[in-house]
Write an enzyme that holds these catalytic residues in place. Structure first.
Site, PDB file in Angstrom:
ATOM      1  N   HIS A 159      -2.563   9.966   0.066  1.00 11.19           N
ATOM      2  CA  HIS A 159      -3.375   8.986  -0.662  1.00 11.19           C
ATOM      3  C   HIS A 159      -3.627   9.424  -2.094  1.00 11.19           C
ATOM      4  CE1 HIS A 159      -4.489   9.252   3.655  1.00 11.19           C
ATOM      5  NE2 HIS A 159      -4.230   7.956   3.619  1.00 11.19           N
TER       6      HIS A 159
HETATM    7 FE1  FES Z   1      -5.592  11.417   1.966  1.00 11.72          FE
HETATM    8 FE2  FES Z   1      -4.624  13.812   1.320  1.00 11.72          FE
HETATM    9  S1  FES Z   1      -5.182  12.207   0.014  1.00 11.72           S
HETATM   10  S2  FES Z   1      -4.939  12.996   3.303  1.00 11.72           S
END
Ligand code: FES
Length: 127
Positions: free
Chosen positions: A92
């Site tokens: 993410h």
């Molecule tokens: Fe969501 Fe690493 S940014 S698990």
């Protein structure tokens, strides 16, 4: 196996060793003089989880962290992302600096530093 001994003599400056420890990825990052200088200048007020490099390392040239993103547990990529010598989590988009501090993206806290000590200059005991 609870503890692990690691010979770090072959990990060149800039390299990040990745091994498995207690079923988790463990990163051993050899920080360069440029890495150390860069993060010495970062004001704590700019950090979401304020910790100094000195709080996160025993020797400034070695960063030892669990390689699990503090957002939802993916494995970040070493030497990647917006912070030179840092870590990037592709799940993410979390960025960590070269001492593993959360700098951008959803990760709320820094990469976790496990218990460790130096047995000799080249021998690390983790756990
Ligand atoms: Fe969501 Fe690493 S940014 S698990």
């Amino acid at each position: 196996l609870a503890s692990i001994e690691l010979d770090i003599s072959k990990v060149e400056p800039g390299q990040c060793l990745s091994i498995k420890w207690r079923g988790k990825p463990l990163f051993v990052k050899h920080r360069t003089p440029a890495d150390i200088e860069l993060e010495a200048k970062t004001p704590l007020s700019s950090l979401r989880d304020p910790e100094t490099p000195e709080q996160r390392t025993i020797k400034p040239e070695w960063l030892i962290v669990i390689g699990i993103c503090t957002h939802l547990g993916c494995v970040p990529i070493a030497n990647s992302g917006d912070w030179p010598g840092g870590f990037y989590c592709p799940c993410h988009g979390s960025h960590f600096d070269n001492v593993g501090r959360a700098r951008k993206g959803p990760a709320p806290t820094n990469l976790v530093v496990p218990p460790y000590k130096f047995l000799t200059d080249n021998l690390l005991l983790v756990g």
